[in-house]
Scaffold this motif. Structure first.
Motif, PDB file in Angstrom:
ATOM      1  N   ASP A   1       0.940  -1.120  -0.041  1.00 51.67           N
ATOM      2  CA  ASP A   1      -0.057  -0.066  -0.045  1.00 51.67           C
ATOM      3  C   ASP A   1       0.872   1.174  -0.086  1.00 51.67           C
ATOM      4  N   LYS A   2       2.075   1.048   0.721  1.00 49.53           N
ATOM      5  CA  LYS A   2       3.021   2.463   0.786  1.00 49.53           C
ATOM      6  C   LYS A   2       3.590   2.731  -0.449  1.00 49.53           C
ATOM      7  N   ILE A   3       3.425   1.842  -1.513  1.00 51.31           N
ATOM      8  CA  ILE A   3       4.298   2.193  -2.761  1.00 51.31           C
ATOM      9  C   ILE A   3       3.762   3.511  -3.245  1.00 51.31           C
ATOM     10  N   ASP A   4       4.927   4.456  -3.459  1.00 47.07           N
ATOM     11  CA  ASP A   4       4.796   5.803  -3.736  1.00 47.07           C
ATOM     12  C   ASP A   4       5.815   6.159  -4.990  1.00 47.07           C
ATOM     13  N   ASN A   5       6.339   5.084  -5.374  1.00 41.35           N
ATOM     14  CA  ASN A   5       7.478   5.379  -6.366  1.00 41.35           C
ATOM     15  C   ASN A   5       8.333   6.591  -6.267  1.00 41.35           C
ATOM     16  N   LYS A   6       8.542   6.997  -5.043  1.00 42.30           N
ATOM     17  CA  LYS A   6       9.428   7.932  -4.615  1.00 42.30           C
ATOM     18  C   LYS A   6      10.587   7.443  -3.746  1.00 42.30           C
ATOM     19  N   THR A   7      10.143   7.043  -2.463  1.00 41.16           N
ATOM     20  CA  THR A   7      11.014   6.177  -1.570  1.00 41.16           C
ATOM     21  C   THR A   7      10.740   4.945  -1.474  1.00 41.16           C
ATOM     22  N   ILE A   8       9.311   4.554  -1.876  1.00 42.40           N
ATOM     23  CA  ILE A   8       9.098   3.087  -1.654  1.00 42.40           C
ATOM     24  C   ILE A   8       8.517   2.556  -3.104  1.00 42.40           C
ATOM     25  N   PHE A   9       9.320   1.362  -3.259  1.00 38.79           N
ATOM     26  CA  PHE A   9       9.087   0.817  -4.673  1.00 38.79           C
ATOM     27  C   PHE A   9       8.619  -0.670  -4.780  1.00 38.79           C
ATOM     28  N   PRO A  10       8.047  -0.998  -5.892  1.00 36.15           N
ATOM     29  CA  PRO A  10       7.837  -2.546  -5.971  1.00 36.15           C
ATOM     30  C   PRO A  10       8.860  -3.523  -5.963  1.00 36.15           C
ATOM     31  N   LEU A  11       8.683  -4.559  -5.342  1.00 29.48           N
ATOM     32  CA  LEU A  11      10.005  -5.732  -5.493  1.00 29.48           C
ATOM     33  C   LEU A  11       9.795  -6.497  -6.725  1.00 29.48           C
ATOM     34  N   GLU A  12      10.731  -7.103  -7.086  1.00 30.12           N
ATOM     35  CA  GLU A  12      10.648  -8.164  -8.224  1.00 30.12           C
ATOM     36  C   GLU A  12       9.628  -9.141  -7.749  1.00 30.12           C
ATOM     37  N   LEU A  13       8.976  -9.623  -8.513  1.00 27.02           N
ATOM     38  CA  LEU A  13       7.995 -10.695  -8.535  1.00 27.02           C
ATOM     39  C   LEU A  13       8.555 -12.268  -8.806  1.00 27.02           C
ATOM     40  N   ASN A  14       9.530 -12.244  -9.765  1.00 26.68           N
ATOM     41  CA  ASN A  14      10.219 -13.594  -9.921  1.00 26.68           C
ATOM     42  C   ASN A  14      10.945 -14.135  -8.927  1.00 26.68           C
ATOM     43  N   THR A  15      11.171 -15.274  -8.820  1.00 29.76           N
ATOM     44  CA  THR A  15      12.156 -16.142  -7.883  1.00 29.76           C
ATOM     45  C   THR A  15      13.327 -16.649  -8.832  1.00 29.76           C
ATOM     46  N   MET A  16      14.468 -17.029  -8.331  1.00 31.65           N
ATOM     47  CA  MET A  16      15.462 -17.504  -8.966  1.00 31.65           C
ATOM     48  C   MET A  16      15.237 -19.004  -9.198  1.00 31.65           C
ATOM     49  N   PRO A  17      15.671 -19.663 -10.324  1.00 32.42           N
ATOM     50  CA  PRO A  17      15.852 -21.123 -10.497  1.00 32.42           C
ATOM     51  C   PRO A  17      16.630 -22.028  -9.629  1.00 32.42           C
ATOM     52  N   GLY A  18      16.128 -23.168  -9.866  1.00 31.87           N
ATOM     53  CA  GLY A  18      16.818 -24.256  -8.821  1.00 31.87           C
ATOM     54  C   GLY A  18      18.062 -24.273  -8.982  1.00 31.87           C
ATOM     55  N   TRP A  19      18.755 -24.122  -9.986  1.00 32.91           N
ATOM     56  CA  TRP A  19      20.158 -24.175  -9.881  1.00 32.91           C
ATOM     57  C   TRP A  19      20.878 -23.157  -9.387  1.00 32.91           C
ATOM     58  N   ALA A  20      20.297 -21.874  -8.899  1.00 31.10           N
ATOM     59  CA  ALA A  20      20.942 -20.817  -8.245  1.00 31.10           C
ATOM     60  C   ALA A  20      21.622 -21.162  -6.975  1.00 31.10           C
ATOM     61  N   GLY A  21      20.855 -21.808  -6.130  1.00 32.80           N
ATOM     62  CA  GLY A  21      21.313 -22.358  -4.836  1.00 32.80           C
ATOM     63  C   GLY A  21      22.453 -23.208  -4.825  1.00 32.80           C
ATOM     64  N   SER A  22      22.315 -24.296  -6.032  1.00 27.80           N
ATOM     65  CA  SER A  22      23.338 -25.383  -6.013  1.00 27.80           C
ATOM     66  C   SER A  22      24.765 -25.047  -6.864  1.00 27.80           C
ATOM     67  N   SER A  23      24.785 -23.539  -7.117  1.00 28.62           N
ATOM     68  CA  SER A  23      25.716 -23.223  -8.071  1.00 28.62           C
ATOM     69  C   SER A  23      27.073 -22.947  -7.234  1.00 28.62           C
ATOM     70  N   GLN A  24      27.081 -22.434  -5.763  1.00 32.79           N
ATOM     71  CA  GLN A  24      27.995 -22.169  -5.031  1.00 32.79           C
ATOM     72  C   GLN A  24      28.130 -22.910  -3.607  1.00 32.79           C
ATOM     73  N   TYR A  25      27.408 -23.896  -3.496  1.00 34.59           N
ATOM     74  CA  TYR A  25      27.272 -24.674  -2.106  1.00 34.59           C
ATOM     75  C   TYR A  25      28.603 -24.984  -1.761  1.00 34.59           C
ATOM     76  N   PHE A  26      29.209 -25.630  -2.700  1.00 35.15           N
ATOM     77  CA  PHE A  26      30.369 -26.398  -2.335  1.00 35.15           C
ATOM     78  C   PHE A  26      31.579 -25.420  -1.712  1.00 35.15           C
ATOM     79  N   ASN A  27      31.330 -24.228  -2.208  1.00 31.37           N
ATOM     80  CA  ASN A  27      32.645 -23.439  -1.517  1.00 31.37           C
ATOM     81  C   ASN A  27      31.644 -22.803   0.045  1.00 31.37           C
ATOM     82  N   ARG A  28      30.501 -22.798   0.021  1.00 35.13           N
ATOM     83  CA  ARG A  28      29.932 -22.633   1.251  1.00 35.13           C
ATOM     84  C   ARG A  28      30.229 -23.450   2.541  1.00 35.13           C
ATOM     85  N   TYR A  29      30.291 -24.566   2.044  1.00 41.07           N
ATOM     86  CA  TYR A  29      30.537 -25.709   3.053  1.00 41.07           C
ATOM     87  C   TYR A  29      31.890 -25.411   3.811  1.00 41.07           C
ATOM     88  N   MET A  30      32.807 -24.663   3.174  1.00 41.54           N
ATOM     89  CA  MET A  30      34.074 -24.282   3.717  1.00 41.54           C
ATOM     90  C   MET A  30      33.976 -23.361   5.044  1.00 41.54           C
TER      91      MET A  30
END
Length: 993
Positions: free
Chosen positions: A567-596
């Motif tokens: 409701d507060k969206i005024d496109n001056k200081t408050i803006f809409p966020l992206e409605l899509n989400t990331m695909p399945g491979w996003a999280g699996s593309s760096q997990y091997f490093n995160r384990y460290m």
RNA sequence: GCAGGAAUGGCGAAACGGUAAACGCACUCGACUUAGAAUCGAGAAACUGGGAGUUCGAAUCUCUCUUCCUGUACCA
């Protein structure tokens, strides 16, 4: 076996000195967890070793016996490396974003996080009971905000980067802006969108902020663009190319259509060459590397520009049109007799003449109707239409007719080809079909039947300045001349497309992106993670927006840097966020490093951690991820390497694909006309045997009263849990199987032999393990009945790791009784029987040949042969009545990577306070295997006839003499004179003659 | 079409160019047993998909054909 399991257990429990695997396994699993035995430190004096499994998606069905195969192999290797003195990192986690939990949420309204948490709990219990040496303190879950914070963080880094072809790496976008401000974009050599216009410093400085952002977006490594995507209406989302199999969605098999949408994309194409070259530096399987090479699809050739000839009838459409084509055969440029555009090519409507308009439009309409799948399935039918327009040949200046045809794909190259029918079979077929001339430009080659595509034997003719040249020289010359004319240049083309990174789903990582005047803005990394909002419904909105469009608290306040009410969206200081989400491979593309460094909330991982662990030494997982996860991960790793975050630009040094474990389905057969009658597998086999068929039909007729013609048999799956090792059905259980099957009162028709023994036999066949085939075997039950050690040994014993092989529970008794024998080697009815007795020569020989073989096997990932070796060692030591601690103690260490629970228990019985996993691997001593004699095989013309015991220190001549003096040799020769005697000391004697 | 891999007893499989089928399942027989689906012991079988070549000797190396699996494809 299935009838009286409890009875067997009772007997076992009545004797305390027996092998109580359930108790032992629970005890040591508890010990390992409490003592954090397998916790890895990020520093050590020992050398490091990183063993990784592809982490699982926690599905609702839990694990079946096929899933742990790779985990068991990697666990054996990890435990072995610890014995060998390495500091081993062996983590596990969950790829926990994904479609099934969301589909379940849509159906039931249950939040996917709840479903996922429950499934993870099941997985964890199942994994724990198999006794893996995972360092669970490092567990990650891709759906956990503390984890996806870093997925979002990498996305921001990609957004803030561009690919500089001069330095051949990703650089910060601020560097690019500096260049624009200093000299415009004319000298920039970047991997970017095709439609970039040149601008000067002055022009750049005059651009509005929006215009600047728009331009920069065309350079960024992740960018927003209107692209033609694979839209799956049934799933309500777009899919990446690797998520589509045979024209339908990989998950669910739903149809996929082409649709234009504004989507985030990843500029993976910038890394095409490095992804290709990098394959040379890693020890992955050939088939996997080959898949990636195909997917990247490099082809070297030239781009050629053809000018479209002005047409008097088209005077209304002014301006000169050009057609760019890509060709791998610029040497055949004089063989061009027509051009073909994809029906979707943007120029088609512009150049088609009024006379041809109707035909062309009809053709375009017809091809548009055909689905992608039809077009792929039907490659034989040749179709096309003439546009009426002509292009000019760059050298001969002759007019070339321009056609459209659906054999040219809009998505590859420029969507247009120069057709050289004499050198390309597709062009040849098209030309033949439409009676287009086929000029021959090859010296001494007959093209009356088919095109000639053999580059190696090419000599060019009828081609002006290319005459007499070979393929290689002609290519060079043609490109040189084209460049001189300004109508072409050498070019390398890649099939690899940029990867669409948006999904219209709920259960995925939200983008850290809000929109100001339609332009995407990154949220500052210090405000991450941006957590998934709550929604009422997990379906798309009524206006067709993704599920996040249902969220009421999904706007970004740039003042408080928090997510606030829409409701507060005024496109001056408050803006809409992206409605899509990331695909399945996003999280699996760096997990091997995160384990460290998984708990680090300041950085994705510390430099200390990454410099210590460096990269994965051994990665084990399925080959189905060849062009998805494994390609994207390499891409992100190279990007992080460019940023200086990781020391290696390949994340996994060695990769092994474990084969799939298949199910052994069981069948009986139902009489089609009289479904209350079932026929046993034996009867069915007789029915299929031409000699016994008539007899069998009569037999069936006797029971059913059916006429011979009306007897038809339908194959029916029997749940494998109702079938024993001898293929006999547990009939009462089968009758009570599932109420809706109505099997309670069925009658079995069996052979006489079966009737006598009162059994019903099934037929067996190997199929993929699946619920619908009733051949799924649950590891939980195996662990209850035989123990985790038996499960681990049996999975390895089935065959080579990489191979596909059927599971048959019946066989597990083999490894299970081995463990019981092993137990008895250490214990008798009075308890531990191990003594301090000195080992015999035979004891030592058995031990050391076992050490040698097992060590070689593990190093070669040949785990199946080790299990046999253990059985042999156990059998030999039992026969030798060995009780010597000096033998039996090191033997336990050898076995412990495979069967860790029993090894821990016996190790403990031998008086050790600490875990066997800390023990050193026994040292192999060759001297125990030295023999003084050899039982030589004596061959005649290569065929072994008998053996002879001879001293190993005999000379060749002595051996020959001894063999020839033997009576059996004389018998074999039957008076013939040997022509030649081959003596290989220590190996064999072969007599020729 | 292209690429990669495979083919050995009834089944899963072993086998540095050197005794083919180790090890296990299933099978047969025997022992102990009220009983055996437990345990122990004994046994039978099958000559490496076909054809050629290299070799003293080939499952293994080379060529060729056949079949199967996996991936990929009007990729210009």
């Amino acid at each position: 076996m299935f009838i009286n399991r409890k009875f067997a257990l009772l007997i076992t429990e009545s004797n305390t000195m027996k092998y109580h695997f359930n108790e032992i396994e629970a005890k040591w699993q508890k010990y390992w967890a409490e003592n954090q035995t397998f916790k890895a430190e990020n520093y050590s004096d020992k050398p490091k070793y990183y063993v990784l499994d592809m982490f699982p998606y926690p599905s609702g069905a839990g694990l079946h016996v096929g899933h742990p195969l790779g985990y068991i192999a990697s666990d054996i290797y990890a435990r072995y490396k610890r014995h060998k003195g390495f500091n081993v990192l062996h983590p596990q986690g969950y790829d926990s974003f994904g479609l099934p939990a969301e589909q379940y949420a849509i159906q039931t309204g249950q939040h996917p996080a709840i479903t996922t948490a429950e499934n993870i709990k099941t997985y964890r219990r199942q994994l724990d009971q198999i006794g893996f040496s995972f360092d669970w303190s490092r567990e990650v879950r891709t759906s956990d905000p503390s984890y996806y914070k870093w997925t979002q963080w990498i996305f921001i880094q990609l957004f803030n980067s561009w690919y500089n072809n001069n330095s051949d790496k990703a650089e910060n976008i601020s560097e690019l802006i500096k260049i624009f401000e200093a000299e415009g974009n004319t000298n920039v050599n970047a991997e970017c969108d095709d439609d970039i216009e040149a601008f000067t410093v002055e022009e750049w400085n005059c651009y509005s902020s929006e215009k600047k952002q728009e331009i920069l977006l065309k350079y960024r490594l992740t960018y927003l663009a209107e692209t033609e995507v694979n839209w799956c209406p049934a799933l309500g989302t777009v899919l990446a190319n690797d998520e589509i199999v045979n024209g339908v969605s990989e998950r669910g098999g739903h149809p996929v259509i082409r649709k234009k949408m504004t989507q985030w994309s990843m500029r993976i194409s910038a890394y095409a060459e490095r992804l290709l070259q990098g394959l040379e530096t890693i020890d992955w399987t050939d088939s996997l590397k080959e898949s990636q090479r195909n997917w990247i699809g490099k082809s070297v050739g030239a781009s050629v520009t053809f000018n479209v000839l002005p047409n008097v009838t088209l005077s209304a459409v002014e301006g000169s049109h050009k057609i760019d084509v890509f060709t791998t055969r610029p040497d055949t440029i004089f063989g061009v007799s027509f051009m073909t555009l994809a029906p979707e090519h943007e120029l088609v409507s512009k150049i088609t003449t009024p006379e041809q308009k109707a035909e062309v439009e009809a053709y375009i309409e017809a091809t548009a109707k055909r689905s992608e799948r039809d077009r792929m399935a039907d490659v034989k039918t040749i179709s096309g239409a003439f546009t009426g327009a002509y292009a000019e040949h760059p050298f001969s200046k002759k007019p070339i007719p321009i056609w459209i045809g659906d054999y040219v794909l809009a998505g590859y190259g420029t969507g247009a080809v120069m057709s050289v029918p004499c050198g390309d079979q597709r062009d040849y077929d098209f030309a033949k079909h439409f009676n287009i001339p086929i000029p021959n430009i090859f010296e001494g080659v007959d093209i009356s039947e088919e095109a000639f595509a053999d580059k190696d034997n090419t000599i060019i003719a009828n081609s002006d300045f290319l005459n007499g040249l070979t393929y290689k020289k002609a290519v060079k010359t043609a490109i040189y001349e084209l460049e001189k004319l300004g109508q072409g240049k050498g070019k390398t083309n890649y099939r690899l497309r940029d990867a669409v990174f948006s999904r219209q789903r709920y259960w995925g990582e939200p983008f850290p992106v809000y929109y100001v005047n339609g332009m995407p803005q990154m949220i500052d990394a210090k405000h991450l993670p941006i957590e998934l909002p709550e929604v009422e419904k997990y379906l798309p909105t009524e206006t067709g927006e993704p599920p996040l469009g249902n969220a009421t608290v999904w706007a970004w306040c740039t003042e408080t840097n928090t997510v606030v009410d829409n409701d507060k969206i005024d496109n001056k200081t408050i803006f809409p966020l992206e409605l899509n989400t990331m695909p399945g491979w996003a999280g699996s593309s760096q997990y091997f490093n995160r384990y460290m460094d998984p708990q680090n909330d300041k950085e994705i991982f510390s430099q200390d951690a990454i410099n210590y662990w460096q990269q994965v030494d051994l990665y084990i997982g399925g080959s189905e991820h060849a062009t998805g996860h494994l390609l994207y991960s390499r891409f992100w790793q190279k990007f992080m390497f460019d940023l200086g975050l990781v020391p290696y630009d390949e994340f996994a040094k060695k990769l092994i694909n474990q084969g799939m474990i298949l199910g052994t389905s069981a069948f009986v057969y139902r009489i089609n006309e009289k479904p209350e009658f079932f026929v046993s597998g034996e009867v069915f086999n007789n029915y299929n045997d031409s000699e016994k068929r008539i007899e069998t039909l009569n037999f069936i007729q006797e029971f059913t009263g059916l006429s011979l013609e009306s007897i038809q048999l339908d194959e029916i799956h029997v749940d494998v849990k109702y079938v024993n090792a001898s293929n006999e059905i547990d009939v009462p259980s089968f009758r009570n199987w599932m109420k809706e099957f109505k099997y309670e009162h069925i009658k079995f028709i069996t052979t006489k032999e079966e009737q006598e023994k009162d059994i019903v036999k099934v037929n067996r066949d190997v199929e993929k393990m699946s619920k619908s085939k009733y051949n799924v075997v649950n590891p939980d039950q195996i662990c209850i009945d035989y123990g985790a050690d038996s499960l681990r040994l049996y999975e390895m014993f089935l065959g080579p790791l990489e191979q596909y092989k059927p599971w048959n529970t019946a066989g597990i008794t083999g490894v299970h009784s081995f463990l019981k024998k092993l137990w008895k080697l250490y214990n008798d009815d009075n308890g531990l029987k191990v003594t301090d007795a000195a080992p015999t020569k035979d004891n030592l020989k058995t031990l050391h040949k076992t050490i040698k073989k097992v060590e070689e096997d593990i190093e070669n990932f040949s785990f199946n042969t080790s299990v046999s070796t253990f059985m042999i060692a156990c059998n030999e030591l039992t026969a030798q009545k060995c009780t010597s601690k000096q033998i039996l103690e090191p033997l336990l260490v050898l076995i412990s990577p495979y069967a860790p629970h029993i090894a821990e228990e016996l190790w403990n019985q031998l008086g050790h306070d600490s875990s066997i996993s800390l023990a050193d691997f026994p040292k192999f001593d060759e001297s125990h295997l030295v023999e003084s004699t050899k039982n030589y095989p004596i061959s005649f013309n290569g065929k072994m006839r008998f053996t002879m015991e001879l001293a190993l220190d005999l000379s060749k001549d002595d051996i020959e003499k001894a063999v020839l003096a033997n009576d059996k040799t004389k018998e074999q020769l039957q008076g013939r004179e040997p022509k030649k005697v081959i003596v290989v000391p220590g190996k064999i004697v072969n007599i020729v003659g």
